[in-house]
Design an enzyme around this catalytic site. Structure first.
Site, short mmCIF file in Angstrom:
data_model
loop_
_atom_site.label_atom_id
_atom_site.label_comp_id
_atom_site.label_asym_id
_atom_site.label_seq_id
_atom_site.Cartn_x
_atom_site.Cartn_y
_atom_site.Cartn_z
N ASN A 114 3.96 -1.33 14.32
CA ASN A 114 4.58 -2.63 14.61
C ASN A 114 3.54 -3.74 14.68
O ASN A 114 3.80 -4.88 14.27
CB ASN A 114 5.40 -2.56 15.90
CG ASN A 114 6.79 -1.99 15.66
OD1 ASN A 114 7.63 -2.63 15.05
ND2 ASN A 114 7.00 -0.76 16.10
N ARG A 123 0.78 2.93 34.01
CA ARG A 123 0.67 1.53 34.46
C ARG A 123 -0.79 1.17 34.63
O ARG A 123 -1.65 2.06 34.77
CB ARG A 123 1.45 1.28 35.73
CG ARG A 123 0.92 2.04 36.93
CD ARG A 123 1.86 1.81 38.11
NE ARG A 123 1.55 2.68 39.23
CZ ARG A 123 0.79 2.33 40.27
NH1 ARG A 123 0.23 1.14 40.30
NH2 ARG A 123 0.59 3.16 41.26
N MET A 180 2.40 2.17 26.33
CA MET A 180 2.97 3.24 27.17
C MET A 180 2.75 2.96 28.65
O MET A 180 2.48 3.88 29.42
CB MET A 180 2.37 4.59 26.79
CG MET A 180 2.64 4.98 25.35
SD MET A 180 4.40 5.14 24.99
CE MET A 180 4.75 6.68 25.79
N LEU A 225 4.50 -2.92 32.94
CA LEU A 225 3.78 -4.05 33.54
C LEU A 225 4.40 -4.34 34.89
O LEU A 225 5.63 -4.41 35.03
CB LEU A 225 3.88 -5.26 32.62
CG LEU A 225 3.27 -5.05 31.23
CD1 LEU A 225 3.59 -6.21 30.31
CD2 LEU A 225 1.76 -4.82 31.32
N ASN A 253 9.35 -6.96 23.82
CA ASN A 253 9.14 -5.53 23.55
C ASN A 253 10.08 -5.12 22.44
O ASN A 253 11.11 -5.76 22.21
CB ASN A 253 9.43 -4.71 24.82
CG ASN A 253 9.16 -3.24 24.62
OD1 ASN A 253 8.18 -2.85 23.96
ND2 ASN A 253 10.03 -2.40 25.13
N HIS A 292 12.21 -1.64 21.11
CA HIS A 292 12.62 -0.32 21.59
C HIS A 292 13.48 0.34 20.52
O HIS A 292 14.35 -0.31 19.93
CB HIS A 292 13.42 -0.48 22.89
CG HIS A 292 13.81 0.83 23.49
ND1 HIS A 292 12.91 1.63 24.15
CD2 HIS A 292 14.99 1.50 23.48
CE1 HIS A 292 13.53 2.74 24.55
NE2 HIS A 292 14.79 2.68 24.15
N ASP A 340 11.59 -7.83 31.31
CA ASP A 340 11.68 -8.14 32.73
C ASP A 340 11.06 -6.97 33.49
O ASP A 340 10.42 -6.10 32.89
CB ASP A 340 13.12 -8.46 33.16
CG ASP A 340 14.05 -7.27 32.98
OD1 ASP A 340 13.56 -6.15 32.79
OD2 ASP A 340 15.28 -7.48 33.06
N ASP A 379 13.13 -1.51 29.86
CA ASP A 379 13.99 -1.82 28.71
C ASP A 379 15.29 -2.50 29.12
O ASP A 379 16.36 -2.23 28.54
CB ASP A 379 14.28 -0.53 27.90
CG ASP A 379 13.01 0.15 27.44
OD1 ASP A 379 12.05 -0.55 27.08
OD2 ASP A 379 12.95 1.40 27.45
N GLU A 388 12.60 -1.66 12.61
CA GLU A 388 11.75 -2.30 13.61
C GLU A 388 10.79 -3.28 12.94
O GLU A 388 10.55 -4.39 13.43
CB GLU A 388 10.94 -1.25 14.38
CG GLU A 388 11.76 -0.36 15.29
CD GLU A 388 10.88 0.61 16.08
OE1 GLU A 388 9.78 0.26 16.47
OE2 GLU A 388 11.34 1.76 16.29
C1 GRF Z 1 8.09 2.20 18.26
O1 GRF Z 1 9.08 3.12 17.93
C2 GRF Z 1 8.60 1.21 19.27
O2 GRF Z 1 9.96 0.95 19.13
C3 GRF Z 1 8.33 1.91 20.56
O3 GRF Z 1 7.11 2.58 20.38
C4 GRF Z 1 6.92 2.82 18.99
C5 GRF Z 1 5.61 2.22 18.63
O4 GRF Z 1 5.27 2.52 17.30
N1 GRF Z 1 8.31 1.00 21.68
P1 GRF Z 1 4.01 1.83 16.63
O5 GRF Z 1 2.80 2.16 17.50
O6 GRF Z 1 4.27 0.38 16.56
O7 GRF Z 1 3.91 2.47 15.29
#
Ligand code: GRF
Length: 216
Positions: A28, A76, A103, A106, A120, A122, A154, A158, A187
């Site tokens: 991403n 965290r 991971m 916050l 974010n 998800h 927030d 999620d 995504e």
């Molecule tokens: C993605 O599936 C995103 O939706 C989730 O974590 C993953 C991250 O993938 N929050 P990447 O590191 O961006 O490839």
């Protein structure tokens, strides 16, 4: 703890500096670097541990990469580390913070300083299947449609206001890997679009609903 509220530098520069916070492979992050996010520009990658793939990708895109202090916990940051991270983001003139596979939850200073300016992504249609292993949760539940959600962050997991969602059909024979792969493609379209809308000033809040200024 005193928290300075970050100023959005876009007012002066005509662009918004975007920081991406990631823990893993960084696809991403890559999509945000390559996608049409203007007037948002990814200028910083923050990884929470050394040697993440995202960190290596930053070099390829000429994006500054920094490591955040991982501290003693895996899920965290310590309050002090999150405070230092927040000050660093403010110091670098960041206007929007995008979590992309971070991971860690916050806890306070960053959300306080960047209120309404942390996003974010998800891999489910929220509010269904928050938290870890969203694609597996969707398969186990037996849904026929899943997808991804870009949302403002927030203090919950999620739970923030939804900005954009993209759907994906769950196909017969899908497993976690195949469904995750198809959702990931969506995504990579949705996240740059959400950033572009935000940075263009086209999103506004009505309660927890995010309204788009370009849609009537
Ligand atoms: C993605 O599936 C995103 O939706 C989730 O974590 C993953 C991250 O993938 N929050 P990447 O590191 O961006 O490839």
């Amino acid at each position: 703890m005193t928290v300075r509220r970050a100023q959005d530098p876009s007012a002066q520069e005509g662009r918004t500096r975007v920081a991406v916070l990631a823990s893993g492979r960084g696809s991403n992050f890559e999509a945000l670097c390559l996608g049409d996010t203007l007037p948002g520009v990814v200028t910083l990658l923050v990884a929470d541990r050394p040697g993440t793939t995202a960190f290596e990708k930053a070099g390829k895109f000429g994006v500054e990469a920094v490591e955040a202090d991982p501290g003693p916990w895996r899920t965290r940051f310590s309050m002090e580390a999150e405070q230092r991270l927040t000050e660093m983001l403010i110091g670098k003139g960041i206007g929007l913070v995008c979590l992309a596979g971070l991971m860690r939850i916050l806890k306070g200073p960053l959300l306080e300083a960047f209120r309404g300016r942390v996003m974010n992504i998800h891999p489910s249609l929220l509010p269904a299947f928050p938290g870890l292993h969203a694609q597996r949760q969707a398969l186990d539940y037996g849904v026929m449609v899943s997808g991804c959600t870009v949302h403002y962050v927030d203090s919950g997991t999620d739970t923030g206001p939804v900005i954009l969602q993209r759907t994906v059909d769950v196909l017969p024979g899908d497993d976690e890997e195949s469904l995750s792969r198809r959702i990931l493609t969506r995504e990579h379209e949705a996240y740059p679009e959400a950033v572009r809308l935000h940075c263009s000033g086209l999103l506004r809040m009505n309660g927890r609903r995010v309204l788009r200024g370009d849609v009537r």
